[in-house]
Design a protein around this motif. Structure first.
Motif, PDB file in Angstrom:
ATOM      1  N   ASN A 171       0.852  -1.314   0.111  1.00 57.90           N
ATOM      2  CA  ASN A 171      -0.065  -0.049   0.005  1.00 57.90           C
ATOM      3  C   ASN A 171       0.980   1.338   0.118  1.00 57.90           C
ATOM      4  O   ASN A 171       0.597   2.285   0.767  1.00 57.90           O
ATOM      5  CB  ASN A 171      -0.921  -0.103   1.253  1.00 57.90           C
ATOM      6  CG  ASN A 171      -2.250  -1.042   0.989  1.00 57.90           C
ATOM      7  OD1 ASN A 171      -2.582  -1.115  -0.079  1.00 57.90           O
ATOM      8  ND2 ASN A 171      -2.343  -1.767   2.091  1.00 57.90           N
ATOM      9  N   LEU A 172       1.970   1.078  -0.934  1.00 54.65           N
ATOM     10  CA  LEU A 172       2.681   2.329  -0.926  1.00 54.65           C
ATOM     11  C   LEU A 172       1.934   3.413  -1.715  1.00 54.65           C
ATOM     12  O   LEU A 172       1.136   3.682  -2.496  1.00 54.65           O
ATOM     13  CB  LEU A 172       3.973   2.268  -1.743  1.00 54.65           C
ATOM     14  CG  LEU A 172       4.963   1.066  -0.951  1.00 54.65           C
ATOM     15  CD1 LEU A 172       6.083   0.673  -2.010  1.00 54.65           C
ATOM     16  CD2 LEU A 172       5.424   1.656   0.399  1.00 54.65           C
ATOM     17  N   ASN A 173       2.168   4.669  -1.354  1.00 53.85           N
ATOM     18  CA  ASN A 173       1.645   5.992  -1.712  1.00 53.85           C
ATOM     19  C   ASN A 173       2.229   6.275  -2.957  1.00 53.85           C
ATOM     20  O   ASN A 173       3.019   7.419  -3.186  1.00 53.85           O
ATOM     21  CB  ASN A 173       1.683   7.021  -0.810  1.00 53.85           C
ATOM     22  CG  ASN A 173       0.634   7.935  -1.146  1.00 53.85           C
ATOM     23  OD1 ASN A 173      -0.169   7.901  -2.081  1.00 53.85           O
ATOM     24  ND2 ASN A 173       1.199   9.240  -0.735  1.00 53.85           N
ATOM     25  N   GLU A 174       2.275   5.449  -3.966  1.00 50.03           N
ATOM     26  CA  GLU A 174       2.933   5.581  -5.369  1.00 50.03           C
ATOM     27  C   GLU A 174       2.041   5.585  -6.491  1.00 50.03           C
ATOM     28  O   GLU A 174       1.183   4.582  -6.374  1.00 50.03           O
ATOM     29  CB  GLU A 174       4.154   4.821  -5.501  1.00 50.03           C
ATOM     30  CG  GLU A 174       5.485   5.136  -4.621  1.00 50.03           C
ATOM     31  CD  GLU A 174       6.078   6.572  -4.826  1.00 50.03           C
ATOM     32  OE1 GLU A 174       6.011   6.954  -5.975  1.00 50.03           O
ATOM     33  OE2 GLU A 174       6.237   7.356  -3.902  1.00 50.03           O
ATOM     34  N   ASN A 175       2.216   6.469  -7.611  1.00 53.84           N
ATOM     35  CA  ASN A 175       1.329   6.168  -8.776  1.00 53.84           C
ATOM     36  C   ASN A 175       1.866   4.729  -9.503  1.00 53.84           C
ATOM     37  O   ASN A 175       2.922   5.198 -10.025  1.00 53.84           O
ATOM     38  CB  ASN A 175       1.263   7.319  -9.513  1.00 53.84           C
ATOM     39  CG  ASN A 175       0.340   7.483 -10.728  1.00 53.84           C
ATOM     40  OD1 ASN A 175      -0.245   6.342 -11.112  1.00 53.84           O
ATOM     41  ND2 ASN A 175       0.123   8.557 -11.275  1.00 53.84           N
ATOM     42  N   ILE A 176       1.161   3.888  -9.760  1.00 47.42           N
ATOM     43  CA  ILE A 176       1.369   2.861 -10.472  1.00 47.42           C
ATOM     44  C   ILE A 176       0.632   2.642 -11.669  1.00 47.42           C
ATOM     45  O   ILE A 176       0.654   1.655 -12.445  1.00 47.42           O
ATOM     46  CB  ILE A 176       1.315   1.395  -9.705  1.00 47.42           C
ATOM     47  CG1 ILE A 176      -0.041   1.193  -9.267  1.00 47.42           C
ATOM     48  CG2 ILE A 176       2.267   1.557  -8.406  1.00 47.42           C
ATOM     49  CD1 ILE A 176      -0.161  -0.192  -8.754  1.00 47.42           C
ATOM     50  N   GLU A 177       0.059   3.833 -12.085  1.00 46.95           N
ATOM     51  CA  GLU A 177      -0.737   3.655 -13.420  1.00 46.95           C
ATOM     52  C   GLU A 177      -0.048   3.487 -14.751  1.00 46.95           C
ATOM     53  O   GLU A 177      -0.352   2.577 -15.380  1.00 46.95           O
ATOM     54  CB  GLU A 177      -1.509   5.032 -13.678  1.00 46.95           C
ATOM     55  CG  GLU A 177      -2.278   5.250 -14.818  1.00 46.95           C
ATOM     56  CD  GLU A 177      -3.176   6.241 -14.796  1.00 46.95           C
ATOM     57  OE1 GLU A 177      -3.678   6.632 -15.841  1.00 46.95           O
ATOM     58  OE2 GLU A 177      -2.929   7.343 -13.800  1.00 46.95           O
ATOM     59  N   ASP A 178       1.250   3.906 -14.824  1.00 44.22           N
ATOM     60  CA  ASP A 178       2.466   3.594 -15.822  1.00 44.22           C
ATOM     61  C   ASP A 178       2.314   1.995 -15.921  1.00 44.22           C
ATOM     62  O   ASP A 178       2.421   1.472 -17.110  1.00 44.22           O
ATOM     63  CB  ASP A 178       3.393   4.170 -15.934  1.00 44.22           C
ATOM     64  CG  ASP A 178       3.202   5.795 -16.320  1.00 44.22           C
ATOM     65  OD1 ASP A 178       2.163   6.251 -16.658  1.00 44.22           O
ATOM     66  OD2 ASP A 178       3.965   6.772 -16.156  1.00 44.22           O
ATOM     67  N   LEU A 179       2.832   1.375 -14.688  1.00 45.15           N
ATOM     68  CA  LEU A 179       2.958   0.342 -14.605  1.00 45.15           C
ATOM     69  C   LEU A 179       1.864  -0.818 -15.146  1.00 45.15           C
ATOM     70  O   LEU A 179       2.047  -1.593 -15.798  1.00 45.15           O
ATOM     71  CB  LEU A 179       3.523  -0.086 -13.185  1.00 45.15           C
ATOM     72  CG  LEU A 179       3.712  -1.863 -13.041  1.00 45.15           C
ATOM     73  CD1 LEU A 179       4.620  -2.405 -13.834  1.00 45.15           C
ATOM     74  CD2 LEU A 179       3.834  -1.878 -11.478  1.00 45.15           C
ATOM     75  N   GLU A 180       0.686  -0.281 -14.447  1.00 45.19           N
ATOM     76  CA  GLU A 180      -0.434  -1.018 -14.878  1.00 45.19           C
ATOM     77  C   GLU A 180      -0.587  -1.009 -16.264  1.00 45.19           C
ATOM     78  O   GLU A 180      -1.502  -1.952 -16.912  1.00 45.19           O
ATOM     79  CB  GLU A 180      -1.665  -0.481 -14.131  1.00 45.19           C
ATOM     80  CG  GLU A 180      -1.634  -0.742 -12.680  1.00 45.19           C
ATOM     81  CD  GLU A 180      -2.646  -0.313 -12.048  1.00 45.19           C
ATOM     82  OE1 GLU A 180      -3.122  -0.675 -10.745  1.00 45.19           O
ATOM     83  OE2 GLU A 180      -3.135   0.977 -12.304  1.00 45.19           O
ATOM     84  N   ASN A 181      -0.558   0.381 -16.950  1.00 44.70           N
ATOM     85  CA  ASN A 181      -0.734   0.410 -18.544  1.00 44.70           C
ATOM     86  C   ASN A 181       0.023  -0.300 -19.024  1.00 44.70           C
ATOM     87  O   ASN A 181      -0.458  -1.072 -20.143  1.00 44.70           O
ATOM     88  CB  ASN A 181      -0.857   1.839 -18.844  1.00 44.70           C
ATOM     89  CG  ASN A 181      -1.803   2.765 -18.303  1.00 44.70           C
ATOM     90  OD1 ASN A 181      -2.968   2.170 -17.916  1.00 44.70           O
ATOM     91  ND2 ASN A 181      -1.519   4.173 -18.389  1.00 44.70           N
ATOM     92  N   THR A 182       1.470  -0.605 -18.798  1.00 45.01           N
ATOM     93  CA  THR A 182       2.495  -1.313 -19.348  1.00 45.01           C
ATOM     94  C   THR A 182       2.016  -2.830 -19.186  1.00 45.01           C
ATOM     95  O   THR A 182       1.961  -3.651 -20.401  1.00 45.01           O
ATOM     96  CB  THR A 182       3.639  -1.162 -18.762  1.00 45.01           C
ATOM     97  OG1 THR A 182       4.232   0.155 -18.890  1.00 45.01           O
ATOM     98  CG2 THR A 182       4.573  -2.052 -19.354  1.00 45.01           C
ATOM     99  N   ILE A 183       1.414  -3.399 -18.307  1.00 45.63           N
ATOM    100  CA  ILE A 183       1.204  -4.862 -18.071  1.00 45.63           C
ATOM    101  C   ILE A 183      -0.144  -5.122 -19.043  1.00 45.63           C
ATOM    102  O   ILE A 183      -0.177  -5.994 -19.712  1.00 45.63           O
ATOM    103  CB  ILE A 183       0.887  -4.777 -16.793  1.00 45.63           C
ATOM    104  CG1 ILE A 183       1.975  -5.013 -15.694  1.00 45.63           C
ATOM    105  CG2 ILE A 183       0.015  -6.401 -16.493  1.00 45.63           C
ATOM    106  CD1 ILE A 183       2.047  -5.247 -14.339  1.00 45.63           C
ATOM    107  N   GLN A 184      -0.966  -4.150 -18.900  1.00 47.03           N
ATOM    108  CA  GLN A 184      -2.499  -4.267 -19.832  1.00 47.03           C
ATOM    109  C   GLN A 184      -2.100  -4.331 -21.194  1.00 47.03           C
ATOM    110  O   GLN A 184      -2.631  -5.097 -21.798  1.00 47.03           O
ATOM    111  CB  GLN A 184      -3.259  -3.189 -19.450  1.00 47.03           C
ATOM    112  CG  GLN A 184      -4.728  -3.416 -20.209  1.00 47.03           C
ATOM    113  CD  GLN A 184      -5.407  -4.441 -19.813  1.00 47.03           C
ATOM    114  OE1 GLN A 184      -5.303  -4.942 -18.624  1.00 47.03           O
ATOM    115  NE2 GLN A 184      -5.941  -5.487 -20.733  1.00 47.03           N
TER     116      GLN A 184
END
Length: 227
Positions: free
Chosen positions: A36-49
């Motif tokens: 539950n780190l307070n980091e934006n992982i949207e780019d990581l999620e997009n890369t995975i998707q």
């Protein structure tokens, strides 16, 4: 994989996530969510998707030597020309390496039977040549693949699976209902089978290949419903 990493190390990995393997990206996302780190992982999620979408589109089927074409209510799987070319190159290299290995064996025998002074350098060269010959034998496995998949075709047409493949060098055509199509793990391989006959396989330890062959199996079973 990342449980022993500090939060700072995970954040550093997040910044370079595109350089990581797909499996590492998945593991990184899982560990970041767990902490539950307070980091934006949207780019990581997009890369995975994006990678998942490519897998679902069967973009990586070529990595195991095949391609899938859909037309109407049918889907056809054939071997790629690139895979056939790789097998031919492997066979040529295998023959060359085996010849080198053969001369290495002759040289080694000659070294021990000759009355001339023993040379450590010659011994190392001959053992190296023999090792190349052993590698050549492995390369010759391309002969079996080339024969097995010459004329290969896998077709689902309205729920009927038609498999054209060589068994003991003879090209055989088998037709069965799609319900006989199954995916099984055999040792280090994921094997697509039509009842008891092996069709093609992927590396079970490679997540992209594993997901690709699973998606292919799913497509072959549901092609008529996806039109």
């Amino acid at each position: 994989m990342y449980k022993q990493k500090t939060d700072r190390e995970l954040i550093e990995l997040l910044a370079i996530h595109k350089k990581l393997t797909f499996q590492s990206q998945l593991n990184l996302k899982e560990e970041l969510n767990r902490r539950n780190l307070n980091e934006n992982i949207e780019d990581l999620e997009n890369t995975i998707q994006e990678k998942v979408s490519e897998i679902k589109n069967l973009d990586y089927l070529k990595d195991i030597g095949f391609k899938a074409d859909k037309f109407g209510e049918s889907i056809k799987v054939t071997r790629t020309g690139r895979a056939t070319l790789i097998d031919i190159i492997a066979i040529v290299l295998g023959i060359i390496f085996c010849i080198i290995g053969f001369f290495g064996i002759l040289g080694l025998i000659g070294s021990f039977s000759s009355e001339s002074e023993f040379s450590m350098f010659s011994l190392i060269i001959e053992i190296g040549m023999i090792a190349i010959g052993v590698l050549g034998v492995k390369f010759l496995n391309g002969i079996k693949r080339l024969i097995d998949y010459s004329g290969f075709e896998l077709l689902n047409n309205n729920g009927t699976i038609t498999l054209k493949k060589r068994f003991d060098t003879k090209l055989v055509e088998i037709q069965k209902n799609e319900s006989f199509l199954k995916l099984k793990k055999q040792s280090e391989l994921m094997v697509l089978k039509l009842e008891n006959d092996d069709i093609l396989s992927a590396n079970a330890n490679n997540i992209i290949q594993k997901m690709t062959i699973s998606e292919l199996t799913k497509r072959l079973k549901t092609v008529a419903n996806n039109v």
